[in-house]
Design a protein around this motif. Structure first.
Motif, PDB file in Angstrom:
ATOM      1  N   GLU A 353       0.831  -1.202   0.000  1.00  0.00           N
ATOM      2  CA  GLU A 353       0.000   0.000   0.000  1.00  0.00           C
ATOM      3  C   GLU A 353       0.863   1.248   0.000  1.00  0.00           C
ATOM      4  N   GLU A 355      -0.002   4.118   0.854  1.00  0.00           N
ATOM      5  CA  GLU A 355      -0.279   4.956   2.033  1.00  0.00           C
ATOM      6  C   GLU A 355       0.467   4.466   3.270  1.00  0.00           C
ATOM      7  N   ASN A 356       1.032   3.262   3.216  1.00  0.00           N
ATOM      8  CA  ASN A 356       1.661   2.643   4.383  1.00  0.00           C
ATOM      9  C   ASN A 356       3.165   2.916   4.379  1.00  0.00           C
ATOM     10  N   GLU A 358       5.557   1.745   6.191  1.00  0.00           N
ATOM     11  CA  GLU A 358       6.364   0.530   6.284  1.00  0.00           C
ATOM     12  C   GLU A 358       6.484  -0.141   4.923  1.00  0.00           C
ATOM     13  N   HIS A 359       5.397  -0.147   4.173  1.00  0.00           N
ATOM     14  CA  HIS A 359       5.435  -0.740   2.835  1.00  0.00           C
ATOM     15  C   HIS A 359       6.340   0.077   1.912  1.00  0.00           C
TER      16      HIS A 359
END
Length: 900
Positions: A353, A355-356, A358-359
């Motif tokens: 994602e 928006e993430n 961490e990703h």
């Protein structure tokens, strides 16, 4: 590749998302033939009419074979240097969001992966979107809202195991014929299986439906929220599944209960009795699959429609088990593969994602990228609006034709024309989009490129090359990688083969995954060139095991379907599915000036903007010109006769199309196909009418719900012609050309009948000097027939009348391939009808075997009283089977006529 002896190559069909396996046989003389791959688990040897005709589409006619800069031939180094330097300079001066890629579900996964990596990880912008935004974005958004991931839970096998199949906004018989035939075959074995079709039109798919719900446009949210409320009232819920594996059920049920049955009837245009019968059937049938496609997705409420369907399956626990689940079927061969690599502007690769944080960090570390896109980029409609207003200054379009396929297509064309720098990678030298490119890059076509595609059931299959690259054409992944190198990222884009790209894609899917993400094909991270070449079709997920899953030198035998969510374990933070509270809302966009709803879509034998299917004479036999379906009552209201030329208008533009008056169409609505372009028709670009109205969640355009009006085009003369050379009938107000065996056919209509018909015919045919001209003129009756012969062969024939021309199209086209030594036969052409023992097949119904309506009717009169009997006598309907519904209509009509 040199050919010494015949060989057969396993590959995958480049059309719809069914992902059929194809065996392409290349003879020693280079001739190519295709057949279905009996071992491929998507189709088990079946092919539709388009797949069966693939060998007719691989010629080099019209191919773009060399790079071009501003219309002049250029070398690859010059072209790639200019692309790289212009993109780099634009980024340096205006920032990374000033550039964009618009890509396609026609790309292979490897192409998609490299383009996404360059844009999101090295340019540092998410301005890469895809034409899959036009067909599947609402399904993606609905999956992510409900499941926490873009996961299709079920498999094709579920279609054969279900006791009830609900088809919503999906003309499966024409758009996914192989799946339709799998259902039809399963139903023959289990007659107790029920099929419900939810569609404003009575399409050919209704042939196998026990119930057709002719729903009002965009009535699907009300239909399925009403179903959820019904399930709650009648205690037809799986309380254990709801409690263990979901959240938000109470809010969703409360929102759905806003309308009572009468309210749902008013919102859907269905009767309370129809609703009660459908709802009770759904409630009573535990093994239910709901199949949905563009009729659900292409809507300003498409995501809500998807979640309204999913809510009903979660509420009954009908998900992930054999024969049960919601099932989104994709429209393009690699729409799913594009989703896997983050091909949309609001996604990262490997189902991560954007928006993430961490990703994003994980992605940047894996790629060792200098930057990573930190926010979603511009979705397709927004992207071209940004091109129009100057925010995007450099645009690269790959394997798609947005001048025809985007909503508000005239505005999109104007934006592309005004853009300072446009690159187009394509197979053809002439498309409505290519004509506006500053740089044209020749791409490899199906049969020439190597890679993978993913079908609607998450099955990854190889597309393999069986033809040499023509001219200077190159595969897309290689072209993008070369630009990446020239932009200063040589190490990251130093791929030597598509197998290296695929291995990296697989490795990324498993990187720091450990079951946290649904998409994981880490088992293939170590695949080498030999293993990649031998790669058998497989379903994901395929996480990395101790032993690799890609044994060299063999194909897997059999398969075990992989399903998701029967025992919960969703990809949300709490691992529970989310019910989405949806309030049914009825929206209509009609007005006094635009009182009708226009629905757009596909037809059986053509595909997208006809860049491939338009090459096949066989595929143009069935429907050869743009048309509009209109209900008889509406036709009478607006003064439209069958076969008239009609002008269909919206606030954005108008088209000229042939009128087809039929009770299959819902009153108050029109249907027209989206395939015709300026290359094939005078004024047939349907998406010039559609609005850039999008779903607020998915960004998918509402292509199924357009306010429109219709009026008769007052043609003074109509024409039909066949000829050897491709015509340019620009003096006609309306024209539509189609390939036929030995030449071309063209439909014509004229605003003026004061025309030198002999001169028009000569220009149309390109009549050679010394040609024999036979003509018939009745000026008072407005009848003109002209035929030109070059030796024993027909150069062209033109038929003109004051109304729609009553000439057998198929028979006239066949005369281009006949020897015309006999003068009586030549006179028969001028007469416009077969002479002697010649047979008029009539309008072609079965494209696979070239069987016409007249032949079917004659066979019925001769004693064939069923579709099966017609198949035994004429072979019609025995190959792909997508014409069986039309054959049944003819059989029933002939039997009824005989009974009268």
């Amino acid at each position: 590749m040199e050919i010494d002896e015949a060989r057969e190559v396993r590959t995958t069909c480049p059309y719809c998302g069914v992902g059929c396996g194809v065996l392409a046989k290349v003879a020693a003389d280079g001739e190519v033939s295709v057949r279905g791959d009996p071992s491929h688990p998507a189709n088990f040897g079946r092919l539709c009419s388009k797949g069966s005709a693939l060998a007719e589409t691989i010629d080099l006619d019209g191919r773009l074979l060399h790079p071009e800069i501003h219309g002049r031939r250029a070398g690859w180094d010059e072209a790639l240097d200019l692309v790289a330097s212009t993109f780099s300079q634009t980024i340096a001066e205006h920032g990374p969001d000033a550039v964009a890629f618009y890509v396609s579900g026609q790309l292979l996964t490897e192409d998609y992966y490299v383009a996404n990596k360059l844009m999101k990880g090295f340019v540092g912008s998410a301005n890469i979107d895809t034409n899959s935004r036009l067909c599947m974005a609402s399904s993606v958004a609905g999956h992510r809202r409900a499941f926490g991931s873009d996961t299709v839970p079920g498999t094709y096998e579920d279609l054969e195991l279900a006791d009830l199949i609900v088809l919503v906004g999906s003309n499966l018989a024409w758009c996914h014929p192989v799946l339709y035939q799998r259902i039809a075959a399963a139903r023959e074995k289990r007659p107790e299986m029920k099929v419900v079709l939810v569609d404003p039109r009575r399409t050919m798919t209704a042939d196998i439906a026990d119930m057709h719900l002719a729903i009002a446009p965009d009535g699907d949210v009300a239909l399925f929220t009403g179903l959820l409320a019904y399930l709650g009232r009648h205690n037809a819920l799986d309380r254990a599944y709801i409690t263990a594996h979901t959240t938000g059920f109470g809010q969703a049920l409360f929102a759905a209960s806003v309308l009572d049955l009468a309210g749902v009837a008013a919102a859907t245009g269905l009767s309370e009795d129809e609703l009660d019968r459908f709802y009770s059937l759904f409630a009573a049938t535990s093994k239910t699959v709901t199949v949905y496609s563009q009729g659900v997705n292409q809507s300003s409420s498409g995501t809500d429609k998807v979640n309204a369907i999913i809510n009903c399956h979660l509420a009954t626990g009908r998900i992930g088990s054999p024969g049960a689940g919601p099932f989104s079927v994709t429209g393009q061969p690699n729409a799913m593969g594009g989703r896997e690599v983050g091909g949309m502007a609001n996604m990262l690769a490997a189902h991560m994602e954007i928006e993430n944080p961490e990703h994003r960090d994980r992605m940047q570390r894996f790629w060792t990228a200098p930057a990573i896109a930190e926010r979603p980029g511009l979705k397709a409609v927004e992207m071209f609006q940004a091109v129009a207003d100057g925010r995007i200054k450099a645009l690269w379009i790959m394997a798609t034709n947005p001048v025809d396929s985007m909503p508000d297509a005239d505005a999109v064309e104007a934006a592309i024309k005004a853009c300072p720098f446009v690159v187009v990678s394509d197979v053809l030298a002439r498309t409505d989009t290519v004509r506006h490119a500053h740089i044209r890059l020749p791409a490899a076509a199906w049969g020439e490129k190597d890679g993978t595609v993913t079908n609607s059931e998450r099955r990854i299959s190889r597309q393999r090359a069986f033809l040499d690259l023509p001219g200077e054409a190159r595969p897309d992944w290689q072209v993008v990688a070369e630009v990446g190198k020239r932009m200063g990222f040589a190490e990251a884009f130093s791929y030597a083969s598509p197998s290296e790209v695929f291995a990296e894609h697989a490795a990324l899917s498993g990187f720091e995954n450990d079951g946290a993400r649904d998409f994981d094909i880490g088992a293939y991270a170590g695949v080498d060139a030999e293993g990649y070449e031998e790669l058998a079709p497989f379903q994901w997920p395929a996480p990395s095991p101790v032993t690799p899953l890609w044994p060299k030198g063999g194909r897997t035998t059999g398969h075990q379907p992989i399903r998701f969510f029967a025992d919960g374990n969703f990809y949300t933070p709490d691992r529970k599915a989310r019910f989405i509270a949806i309030r049914p809302a009825v929206e209509t966009r009609t007005s006094l000036d635009y009182p009708l709803i226009l629905n757009t879509g596909r037809i059986r034998d053509h595909w997208h903007t006809m860049t491939r299917t338009g090459k096949s004479p066989r595929l143009s036999q069935h429907i050869a010109e743009p048309f509009v379906e209109i209900h008889p009552a509406d036709a009478q209201r607006f003064g439209i006769g069958d076969a008239d030329i009609a002008r269909v208008s919206s606030p954005r533009g108008d088209v000229l199309v042939r009128a087809l008056v039929t009770a299959r169409q819902r009153q108050g609505s029109l249907f027209a196909p989206m395939h015709w372009t300026d290359q094939f028709a005078a004024k047939g670009r349907l998406d010039a009418l559609t609005a850039p109205l999008t779903d607020p969640v998915s960004g998918q355009p509402a292509l199924k719900h357009v306010a429109a009006r219709i009026e008769k085009f007052a043609a003074k003369a109509f024409g039909f012609a066949v000829m050897r050379q491709r015509p340019t009938p620009d003096t006609a107000t309306y024209w539509a050309v189609a390939k036929c065996k030995g030449g071309w056919r063209v439909e014509l209509a004229f605003a003026d009948d004061d025309i030198d018909w002999a001169g028009f015919a000569g220009a149309l045919f390109g009549t050679p000097p010394g040609a024999e001209i036979l003509a018939y003129h009745d000026r008072d009756a407005g009848q003109h027939r002209i035929a030109a012969f070059d030796g024993d062969h027909l150069s062209g024939a033109l038929f003109v009348a004051p109304g729609p021309v009553a000439v057998s199209r198929g028979w006239a086209a066949e005369q281009l391939n006949a020897d015309h030594v006999d003068r009586r036969g030549r006179l028969a052409i001028v007469a416009g009808r077969p002479g002697g023992v010649d047979v008029d097949r009539g309008a072609i119904v079965c494209s696979c075997f070239g069987v016409g309506a007249n032949q079917i009717a004659q066979a019925v009169r001769g004693g064939c009283a069923s579709v099966e009997a017609i198949g035994a006598a004429l072979h019609a309907g025995t190959n792909c089977g997508s014409c069986r519904a039309e054959i049944r209509i003819i059989v029933d009509a002939q039997i009824l006529q005989a009974a009268e």
